[in-house]
Design a protein around this motif. Structure first.
Motif, PDB file in Angstrom:
ATOM      1  N   VAL A 105      43.546  10.977  18.569  1.00 49.13           N
ATOM      2  CA  VAL A 105      43.429  10.834  17.099  1.00 49.13           C
ATOM      3  C   VAL A 105      41.934  10.798  17.122  1.00 49.13           C
ATOM      4  O   VAL A 105      41.380   9.776  17.503  1.00 49.13           O
ATOM      5  CB  VAL A 105      44.212   9.704  16.557  1.00 49.13           C
ATOM      6  CG1 VAL A 105      44.027   9.653  14.987  1.00 49.13           C
ATOM      7  CG2 VAL A 105      45.662   9.919  16.742  1.00 49.13           C
ATOM      8  N   ASP A 159      39.284   9.759  14.348  1.00 47.55           N
ATOM      9  CA  ASP A 159      39.231   9.154  12.820  1.00 47.55           C
ATOM     10  C   ASP A 159      38.199   7.820  12.481  1.00 47.55           C
ATOM     11  O   ASP A 159      38.495   6.900  13.563  1.00 47.55           O
ATOM     12  CB  ASP A 159      40.425   9.062  12.130  1.00 47.55           C
ATOM     13  CG  ASP A 159      40.387   9.205  10.589  1.00 47.55           C
ATOM     14  OD1 ASP A 159      39.730   8.305  10.030  1.00 47.55           O
ATOM     15  OD2 ASP A 159      41.109  10.011   9.886  1.00 47.55           O
ATOM     16  N   ASP A 160      37.286   7.647  11.628  1.00 46.50           N
ATOM     17  CA  ASP A 160      36.593   6.461  11.637  1.00 46.50           C
ATOM     18  C   ASP A 160      37.257   5.474  10.734  1.00 46.50           C
ATOM     19  O   ASP A 160      36.738   4.503  10.766  1.00 46.50           O
ATOM     20  CB  ASP A 160      35.188   6.970  10.994  1.00 46.50           C
ATOM     21  CG  ASP A 160      35.250   7.433   9.475  1.00 46.50           C
ATOM     22  OD1 ASP A 160      36.302   7.870   9.135  1.00 46.50           O
ATOM     23  OD2 ASP A 160      34.147   7.920   9.049  1.00 46.50           O
ATOM     24  N   PRO A 167      40.149   2.666  11.041  1.00 47.46           N
ATOM     25  CA  PRO A 167      41.012   2.138  12.095  1.00 47.46           C
ATOM     26  C   PRO A 167      42.409   2.007  11.618  1.00 47.46           C
ATOM     27  O   PRO A 167      43.414   2.144  12.254  1.00 47.46           O
ATOM     28  CB  PRO A 167      40.683   0.700  12.211  1.00 47.46           C
ATOM     29  CG  PRO A 167      39.128   0.872  11.711  1.00 47.46           C
ATOM     30  CD  PRO A 167      38.980   1.840  10.683  1.00 47.46           C
ATOM     31  N   LEU A 174      44.403   5.348  12.490  1.00 49.08           N
ATOM     32  CA  LEU A 174      45.125   5.182  13.747  1.00 49.08           C
ATOM     33  C   LEU A 174      46.122   4.566  13.972  1.00 49.08           C
ATOM     34  O   LEU A 174      47.338   4.656  14.562  1.00 49.08           O
ATOM     35  CB  LEU A 174      43.908   4.828  14.870  1.00 49.08           C
ATOM     36  CG  LEU A 174      44.500   4.641  16.323  1.00 49.08           C
ATOM     37  CD1 LEU A 174      44.967   5.971  16.889  1.00 49.08           C
ATOM     38  CD2 LEU A 174      43.297   4.158  16.991  1.00 49.08           C
ATOM     39  N   THR A 231      49.123   6.149  12.457  1.00 47.43           N
ATOM     40  CA  THR A 231      49.644   7.261  13.199  1.00 47.43           C
ATOM     41  C   THR A 231      50.295   6.815  14.467  1.00 47.43           C
ATOM     42  O   THR A 231      51.204   7.335  14.834  1.00 47.43           O
ATOM     43  CB  THR A 231      48.338   8.184  13.664  1.00 47.43           C
ATOM     44  OG1 THR A 231      47.564   8.490  12.568  1.00 47.43           O
ATOM     45  CG2 THR A 231      48.681   9.371  14.644  1.00 47.43           C
ATOM     46  N   ARG A 232      49.948   5.719  15.010  1.00 44.38           N
ATOM     47  CA  ARG A 232      50.624   5.168  16.199  1.00 44.38           C
ATOM     48  C   ARG A 232      52.121   4.926  15.702  1.00 44.38           C
ATOM     49  O   ARG A 232      52.937   5.087  16.535  1.00 44.38           O
ATOM     50  CB  ARG A 232      49.734   3.635  16.782  1.00 44.38           C
ATOM     51  CG  ARG A 232      48.565   4.124  17.454  1.00 44.38           C
ATOM     52  CD  ARG A 232      48.123   2.821  18.137  1.00 44.38           C
ATOM     53  NE  ARG A 232      47.028   3.052  18.768  1.00 44.38           N
ATOM     54  CZ  ARG A 232      46.761   3.463  20.143  1.00 44.38           C
ATOM     55  NH1 ARG A 232      47.811   3.830  20.782  1.00 44.38           N
ATOM     56  NH2 ARG A 232      45.600   3.624  20.835  1.00 44.38           N
ATOM     57  N   LEU A 291      49.285   8.174  23.137  1.00 42.64           N
ATOM     58  CA  LEU A 291      48.463   8.536  21.996  1.00 42.64           C
ATOM     59  C   LEU A 291      46.954   7.541  22.014  1.00 42.64           C
ATOM     60  O   LEU A 291      47.091   6.437  22.386  1.00 42.64           O
ATOM     61  CB  LEU A 291      49.215   7.866  20.478  1.00 42.64           C
ATOM     62  CG  LEU A 291      48.691   8.259  19.259  1.00 42.64           C
ATOM     63  CD1 LEU A 291      48.545   9.623  19.223  1.00 42.64           C
ATOM     64  CD2 LEU A 291      49.212   7.620  18.298  1.00 42.64           C
ATOM     65  N   GLU A 292      46.005   8.231  22.131  1.00 49.39           N
ATOM     66  CA  GLU A 292      44.553   7.364  22.169  1.00 49.39           C
ATOM     67  C   GLU A 292      43.731   7.868  21.096  1.00 49.39           C
ATOM     68  O   GLU A 292      44.057   8.814  20.324  1.00 49.39           O
ATOM     69  CB  GLU A 292      44.046   7.759  23.398  1.00 49.39           C
ATOM     70  CG  GLU A 292      44.750   7.298  24.600  1.00 49.39           C
ATOM     71  CD  GLU A 292      44.081   7.557  25.768  1.00 49.39           C
ATOM     72  OE1 GLU A 292      43.741   6.298  26.402  1.00 49.39           O
ATOM     73  OE2 GLU A 292      43.860   8.440  26.485  1.00 49.39           O
ATOM     74  N   GLY A 293      42.734   6.901  20.569  1.00 54.26           N
ATOM     75  CA  GLY A 293      42.026   7.062  19.532  1.00 54.26           C
ATOM     76  C   GLY A 293      40.433   6.907  19.686  1.00 54.26           C
ATOM     77  O   GLY A 293      40.125   6.258  20.471  1.00 54.26           O
ATOM     78  N   GLU A 297      36.463   7.139  17.254  1.00 49.76           N
ATOM     79  CA  GLU A 297      36.158   7.043  15.855  1.00 49.76           C
ATOM     80  C   GLU A 297      34.995   7.929  15.412  1.00 49.76           C
ATOM     81  O   GLU A 297      34.608   7.736  14.308  1.00 49.76           O
ATOM     82  CB  GLU A 297      35.799   5.495  15.596  1.00 49.76           C
ATOM     83  CG  GLU A 297      36.898   4.528  15.909  1.00 49.76           C
ATOM     84  CD  GLU A 297      36.414   3.141  15.307  1.00 49.76           C
ATOM     85  OE1 GLU A 297      35.304   2.724  15.118  1.00 49.76           O
ATOM     86  OE2 GLU A 297      37.413   2.323  15.530  1.00 49.76           O
ATOM     87  N   ASP A 342      39.801  14.320  12.058  1.00 50.06           N
ATOM     88  CA  ASP A 342      39.210  14.122  10.731  1.00 50.06           C
ATOM     89  C   ASP A 342      38.002  14.994  10.771  1.00 50.06           C
ATOM     90  O   ASP A 342      37.304  15.366  11.476  1.00 50.06           O
ATOM     91  CB  ASP A 342      38.830  12.631  10.569  1.00 50.06           C
ATOM     92  CG  ASP A 342      38.808  12.220   9.281  1.00 50.06           C
ATOM     93  OD1 ASP A 342      38.929  13.088   8.156  1.00 50.06           O
ATOM     94  OD2 ASP A 342      38.000  11.117   9.046  1.00 50.06           O
TER      95      ASP A 342
END
Length: 203
Positions: free
Chosen positions: A12, A14-15, A17, A20, A23-24, A39-41, A43, A64
């Protein structure tokens, strides 16, 4: 040779938080084809590129558009496809500002696999989009693996010469079998019929 990862890696980008976190929550406990989704994120677009340099086996990216710049996501997508040469990962563009990245423009100009509006993205739609991406990635990975197997078999067939002595020929076959089996060690047990019809075993 291309290996099937033990987990399905979903990134994921996206800036925000909160995005994320949501989504989690929506993808919690998700699995596909008997393997769990990791699932990892990150920014930023730059962080996404750096992540993909280390994890080329990532299956799906939820990307994003507007982050450190108005087109950071699109630039990251282009870099992943062109500079990193990763054509397998499925990239799903997820934007809250469609005016900056109109759907037709990004579909025509960038190699993306889905266009999702954050304002219309329900939990079920997100789940369906990610699952579709995982399935497509799995199919592409299978095709890539079959292509590599065919190449190994072809290379082995062309390298073994009729005038090679038995030991050299078996070494070439063993080398190909080692790559096919993805193992550090292989043992060949071959059987050949002699002129008088007896079986002769070659190890």
């Amino acid at each position: 040779m291309t290996l099937f990862p033990q987990q399905h890696r979903v990134l994921v980008v996206d800036d925000e938080p909160d995005v994320l976190a949501v989504t989690r929550l929506n993808l919690r406990g998700m699995s596909f084809d008997g393997r769990e989704v990791l699932l990892e994120g990150v920014e930023s677009g730059k962080a996404a590129v750096a992540y993909m340099e280390q994890h080329a086996d990532t299956a799906v990216i939820l990307l994003d558009v507007v982050m450190e710049s108005d087109r950071a996501g699109l630039e990251a997508c282009q870099h992943i496809r062109e500079q990193l040469g990763n054509q397998l990962v499925r990239i799903l563009l997820r934007t809250g500002q469609p005016g900056i990245a109109p759907e037709k423009e990004v579909i025509d100009g960038y190699d993306i696999d889905g266009y999702l509006l954050k304002t219309e993205l329900t939990s079920s739609r997100l789940y369906a989009a990610v699952r579709t991406g995982l399935k497509a990635f799995q199919e592409l990975l299978s095709l890539e693996r079959h292509r590599e197997l065919l190449r190994l078999v072809h290379d082995c067939a062309t390298e073994v010469r009729a005038f090679d002595d038995q030991e050299v020929a078996l070494q070439k076959i063993a080398s190909a079998a080692q790559q096919l089996a993805q193992s550090d060690c292989v043992v060949l047990w071959l059987s050949a019929a002699t002129a008088d019809g007896r079986d002769e075993f070659l190890q």
